[in-house]
Design an enzyme around this catalytic site. Structure first.
Site, PDB file in Angstrom:
ATOM      1  N   ASP A 375       0.840  -1.192   0.000  1.00  0.00           N
ATOM      2  CA  ASP A 375       0.000   0.000   0.000  1.00  0.00           C
ATOM      3  C   ASP A 375       0.878   1.246   0.000  1.00  0.00           C
ATOM      4  OD1 ASP A 375      -2.855   1.119   0.473  1.00  0.00           O
ATOM      5  OD2 ASP A 375      -1.600   2.158   1.943  1.00  0.00           O
ATOM      6  N   TYR A 380       3.022   9.767   0.872  1.00  0.00           N
ATOM      7  CA  TYR A 380       4.004   9.184   1.793  1.00  0.00           C
ATOM      8  C   TYR A 380       5.422   9.596   1.433  1.00  0.00           C
ATOM      9  CZ  TYR A 380      -0.019   6.169   2.807  1.00  0.00           C
ATOM     10  OH  TYR A 380      -1.263   5.692   3.125  1.00  0.00           O
ATOM     11  N   LYS A 409      -2.228   6.075  -4.478  1.00  0.00           N
ATOM     12  CA  LYS A 409      -3.394   6.918  -4.193  1.00  0.00           C
ATOM     13  C   LYS A 409      -3.246   8.304  -4.811  1.00  0.00           C
ATOM     14  CE  LYS A 409      -3.826   4.620   0.300  1.00  0.00           C
ATOM     15  NZ  LYS A 409      -2.437   4.171   0.452  1.00  0.00           N
ATOM     16  N   HIS A 440      -7.458   9.384  -2.294  1.00  0.00           N
ATOM     17  CA  HIS A 440      -6.954   9.315  -0.922  1.00  0.00           C
ATOM     18  C   HIS A 440      -7.945   9.918   0.087  1.00  0.00           C
ATOM     19  CE1 HIS A 440      -2.845   8.994   1.294  1.00  0.00           C
ATOM     20  NE2 HIS A 440      -3.845   8.718   2.097  1.00  0.00           N
TER      21      HIS A 440
END
Length: 650
Positions: A375, A380, A409, A440
């Site tokens: 994921d 991130y 995402k 997201h």
């Protein structure tokens, strides 16, 4: 028909519960979660037959069994019920999965008590996953060899039934043939099967290598994911003894090595010490999930008439009930009913994994530990590092690209720049396609140029969070275009409410395949989970450990920790598992895909050790009771620190 049922594996303390209407769907769900049910004293022979037919299971012919049987015709079916093992009453029948020596054993076995005995004759049962765990922890080399090679069963069958033997069923009845030539023709179709005719007309058959350890994965949209001791090797070792057969010569590993008798005896002793006993009463029916539960029979004195019936899995028509009155918009896609692929519910996440070489190493180690669902997200800030870890794992032969399921995402600043954002994530990950691309948040922020700030996070280049008007339907149409172009296989959403999902389902061309949400015992979101599944979406649960990831962000305190909750710890003590393993197991059994993260290779492996135990229905209910609708990842709270009030769950 209103029924009362008791979960047999709970033992003497099990509380009966009522089933107002036992539909085929409800039956499947109950046998997946309870494994073994007793329906006490309500049946006669004919109502038992009707009960079986009404469940709409697939017919399963009794071929390959060792024990003599007599068919008992009923109005519901002339050949669906037969006597249970007719071996002599002084002979115990050891634990086994019914017809486990066959490549595809039956899914369910039912027993009906017509005449209970005065002494003995119980039908002990045991959880097969519990047996697997004992054997794996005590005899790991033995289990590894069974996984690798399987088992071969050796038995000499007479031409006619021999009622004096517990394994006296003839080859004619076992294989439904009338002559040696017919049997030769049947067995010659089975690759790896060997047989030898004896001078007295008997036949000695050595089966092909048959799987002896099975991971039961998902079943009719229910997450099972349990290792099982799915064989009849203990039954063969203890019980395949008569004038034609020597039990000490009844078994081989699939590579023809002998099985160690001291290990077989150790496992048999464990079964004896941990079995669950029930004394029959007239009219009782027991239903067993044959994939998950082993059964046996105690010796008895006097008369005893217990009948049996074996069945395959549910018919294709048995699906999750389609809600009425627009509860979930539209018809579920057929893909919702496909088996989970990869056949692993555990998701490894990269939120808060440090950037650079550390993240690359963590990704590589996670794949090496067995994770296949990764994921990722633009936000991130480590997709390039994840991509290098994936490339290294593929180059080293640990995994192929097709075996991975990679999620990325769409960030909030790119709702009007979907194709560019997806292309950037794919480039950073070094992939030609994504398995899944998710929105997201249902929040649209001011666009930030890729070269000016990436990842853009929550604020623009001036340090301000600016929410902009946007049609989420237009964003979804751009997501659909990614599927049309072959860049993305599945599209879905994160952090959406039921009303947002309803709006999306009302207008979309391609339905969302996944909903990813914060879900843990403090925020169980039962209604949202139900809605998503009824709408045909798989649900990924992030932050399944609750507050643990948020304390360092000052979004939770030590008092919020699930890892130290007394309810969780009590279950950990009983199961001899860590809090993380119990929480992951809870999430799996709720039919979600739990997402977890660790940078510790030992924890990676430890967090995957969740397929050798299960939580009982009362244990699941105890954990469910911890819910207090406590959400840690809430933009309505943390965005205020950026000068913007942005609630999405209210």
């Amino acid at each position: 028909m209103k029924l009362t049922a008791i979960s047999l594996l709970e033992g003497k303390g099990a509380e009966p519960f009522e089933i107002p209407t036992l539909t085929p769907r409800i039956f499947v769900d109950l046998l997946d979660s309870n494994k073994a049910l007793l329906f006490p004293s309500v049946f006669d022979l004919e109502s038992f037959g009707s009960f079986l037919v009404d469940l709409k299971l697939k017919r399963y012919p009794y071929i390959g069994g060792a024990a003599p049987r007599t068919v008992i015709p009923t109005v519901a079916g002339k050949d669906i019920i037969f006597t249970s093992n007719e071996s002599p009453p002084d002979q115990p029948i050891p634990f086994h999965h019914e017809l486990a020596q066959c490549p595809e054993p039956p899914a369910y076995i039912f027993f009906y008590c017509d005449t209970p005995t005065e002494s003995g004759g119980q039908t002990p049962i045991i959880d097969s996953t519990k047996v697997y765990r004992f054997a794996n922890e005590t005899h790991p080399t033995f289990i590894e060899k069974l996984k690798l090679h399987g088992a071969r069963y050796i038995r000499t069958l007479p031409a006619e039934d021999d009622p004096s033997s517990p394994i006296g069923r003839s080859y004619k009845n076992t294989w439904n043939v009338n002559s040696e030539d017919e049997l030769d023709a049947k067995l010659s179709q089975i690759k790896g099967c060997e047989w030898e005719w004896q001078p007295d007309g008997c036949v000695r058959i050595t089966t092909e290598p048959v799987p002896a350890i099975r991971l039961v994965t998902d079943h009719v949209q229910n997450n099972i994911f349990q290792w099982t001791f799915a064989n009849s090797i203990v039954a063969a070792f203890l019980g395949w003894q008569d004038r034609r057969n020597d039990r000490h010569k009844s078994l081989l590993f699939g590579n023809n090595d002998q099985m160690p008798e001291e290990v077989l005896q150790s496992i048999a002793d464990f079964m004896e010490q941990n079995r669950v006993l029930y004394t029959w009463k007239k009219g009782d029916v027991i239903a067993l999930n044959n994939k998950l539960v082993m059964h046996s029979r105690n010796p008895f004195e006097g008369k005893r008439r217990v009948l049996a019936s074996i069945w395959g899995g549910p018919q294709d028509s048995i699906r999750l009930a389609q809600p009425e009155n627009g509860v979930a918009i539209g018809t579920r896609p057929d893909s919702f009913y496909d088996p989970l692929f990869p056949a692993d519910p555990l998701v490894f996440g990269f939120w808060k994994v440090p950037r650079g070489q550390k993240c690359e190493q963590v990704c590589y180690q996670a794949i090496a530990a067995g994770y296949r669902r990764l994921d990722c997200a633009c936000d991130y800030g480590n997709e390039e590092d994840v991509g290098r870890g994936i490339a290294k794992a593929i180059a080293d032969g640990i995994v192929t690209r097709e075996e991975l399921f990679v999620t990325s995402k769409l960030w909030n600043t790119y709702h009007q720049h979907v194709s560019q954002a997806c292309a950037k994530s794919m480039k950073d990950l070094g992939l030609s396609y994504l398995d899944e691309y998710l929105i997201h948040f249902p929040i649209s922020l001011e666009f930030v140029e890729f070269e000016d700030k990436y990842p853009p996070e929550w604020t623009n280049t001036d340090g301000k969070m600016v929410v902009v008007p946007n049609d989420i339907g237009a964003t979804w149409a751009a997501m659909e275009a990614l599927v049309d172009q072959g860049l993305v296989k599945n599209i879905g959403v994160c952090n959406f409410s039921t009303q947002l999902l309803r709006q999306l389902l009302s207008t979309c061309r391609i339905r969302p395949s996944t909903l990813q949400i914060e879900m843990h015992p403090h925020n169980s979101q039962e209604r949202l989970l139900r809605f998503a599944r009824e709408a045909g979406m798989r649900v990924t649960a992030f932050s399944v450990f609750g507050a643990s990831s948020y304390i360092s962000l000052d979004m939770a305190t030590a008092d919020d920790l699930l890892m130290t909750d007394k309810t969780i710890l009590a279950i950990c003590d009983k199961k001899q598992k860590t809090p993380a393993q119990v929480l992951l197991r809870w999430a799996i059994q709720r039919n979600t895909l739990p997402l977890s993260k660790t940078c510790n290779p030992l924890r990676m492996k430890e967090n995957r050790q969740v397929f050798d135990f299960y939580l009982t229905v009362p244990e699941m209910e105890r954990i469910d009771s911890l819910n207090k609708n406590r959400r840690y990842n809430d933009p309505g709270e943390f965005c205020q620190d950026m000068g913007t009030f942005c609630p999405i769950y209210d």
